[in-house]
Design a protein around this motif. Structure first.
Motif, short mmCIF file in Angstrom:
data_model
loop_
_atom_site.label_atom_id
_atom_site.label_comp_id
_atom_site.label_asym_id
_atom_site.label_seq_id
_atom_site.Cartn_x
_atom_site.Cartn_y
_atom_site.Cartn_z
N VAL A 72 6.43 15.07 9.97
CA VAL A 72 5.23 14.57 9.29
C VAL A 72 4.23 14.13 10.35
CG1 VAL A 72 4.33 12.82 7.69
CG2 VAL A 72 6.65 13.71 7.39
N ILE A 73 2.94 14.42 10.10
CA ILE A 73 1.87 13.92 10.97
C ILE A 73 1.12 12.87 10.17
CG2 ILE A 73 -0.29 14.48 12.16
CD1 ILE A 73 0.89 17.20 12.84
N HIS A 74 0.92 11.70 10.80
CA HIS A 74 0.31 10.57 10.11
C HIS A 74 -0.15 9.53 11.13
CE1 HIS A 74 4.07 8.07 10.58
NE2 HIS A 74 4.55 9.29 10.77
N ILE A 132 0.33 10.42 14.91
CA ILE A 132 1.57 10.81 15.58
C ILE A 132 2.35 11.80 14.71
CG2 ILE A 132 1.75 8.64 16.85
CD1 ILE A 132 3.94 7.81 14.83
N LYS A 133 3.34 12.41 15.32
CA LYS A 133 4.26 13.30 14.62
C LYS A 133 5.64 12.66 14.66
CE LYS A 133 4.35 17.42 16.27
NZ LYS A 133 4.48 18.82 16.72
N TYR A 139 0.85 -1.20 0.00
CA TYR A 139 0.00 0.00 0.00
C TYR A 139 0.88 1.24 0.00
CZ TYR A 139 1.32 0.16 4.93
OH TYR A 139 2.03 0.22 6.09
N TYR A 140 0.25 2.41 -0.11
CA TYR A 140 0.92 3.69 0.08
C TYR A 140 0.55 4.22 1.46
CZ TYR A 140 2.34 4.17 -4.79
OH TYR A 140 2.93 3.99 -6.01
N HIS A 141 1.54 4.72 2.17
CA HIS A 141 1.32 5.31 3.49
C HIS A 141 1.28 6.83 3.32
CE1 HIS A 141 1.18 5.86 7.71
NE2 HIS A 141 2.38 6.40 7.79
N HIS A 142 0.21 7.47 3.80
CA HIS A 142 -0.03 8.89 3.60
C HIS A 142 0.21 9.70 4.87
CE1 HIS A 142 -2.18 8.61 -0.35
NE2 HIS A 142 -2.18 7.34 0.03
N GLY A 143 0.61 10.94 4.69
CA GLY A 143 0.79 11.85 5.81
C GLY A 143 0.74 13.29 5.36
#
Length: 140
Positions: free
Chosen positions: A37-39, A57-58, A25-29
């Motif tokens: 990055v916040i995700h 989390i950041k 999959y693709y992980h988005h943030g």
């Protein structure tokens, strides 16, 4: 809002939606600047684990990427009109730090990223997955 999305290997700017390729999959943030990055994350890459442990989390960009390369979403004219301001995107993302409620199909990292930018929860990955399941069950 569900236009064909365009992603490019670019240097992210504050408020950009970013993604990184994972095994399935693709992980988005959301890139919030200063290399952060916040995700949604539990810290276990490529493993489907207990969704209750996954929280917003950041992290540093390096932690987020885990050796991958960031892709930045580029927007159509229509999407630009519907996008929140950079300040609103960052404020929304920060206000959800610690949030749980992750669900692989109904509320994943892509849903969260789109909520931050457009105020609308959707995931093209989830839609594609659900369509594959419909085809399998229809033909099965």
């Amino acid at each position: 809002m569900k236009n064909k999305e365009t992603w490019k290997y670019l240097e992210p700017h504050i408020g950009d939606q970013i993604r990184v390729k994972r095994p399935h999959y693709y992980h988005h943030g959301i890139y919030i600047g200063c290399g952060m990055v916040i995700h949604y994350d539990e810290g276990v890459i490529g493993v489907f684990s207990n969704p209750r442990l996954i929280k917003v989390i950041k992290t540093t960009m390096q932690e987020y990427l885990h050796g991958g390369y960031p892709e930045v979403r580029t927007y159509s004219r229509k999407e630009i009109k519907n996008k929140k301001s950079v300040e609103e995107i960052i404020e929304y993302a920060n206000s959800h730090l610690g949030q749980s409620g992750y669900d692989y199909i109904k509320h994943n990292c892509e849903h969260f990223s789109n909520e931050c930018v457009f105020g609308i929860s959707y995931s093209t990955q989830s839609e594609k997955f659900k369509e594959q399941i419909r085809k399998l069950t229809k033909n099965g």
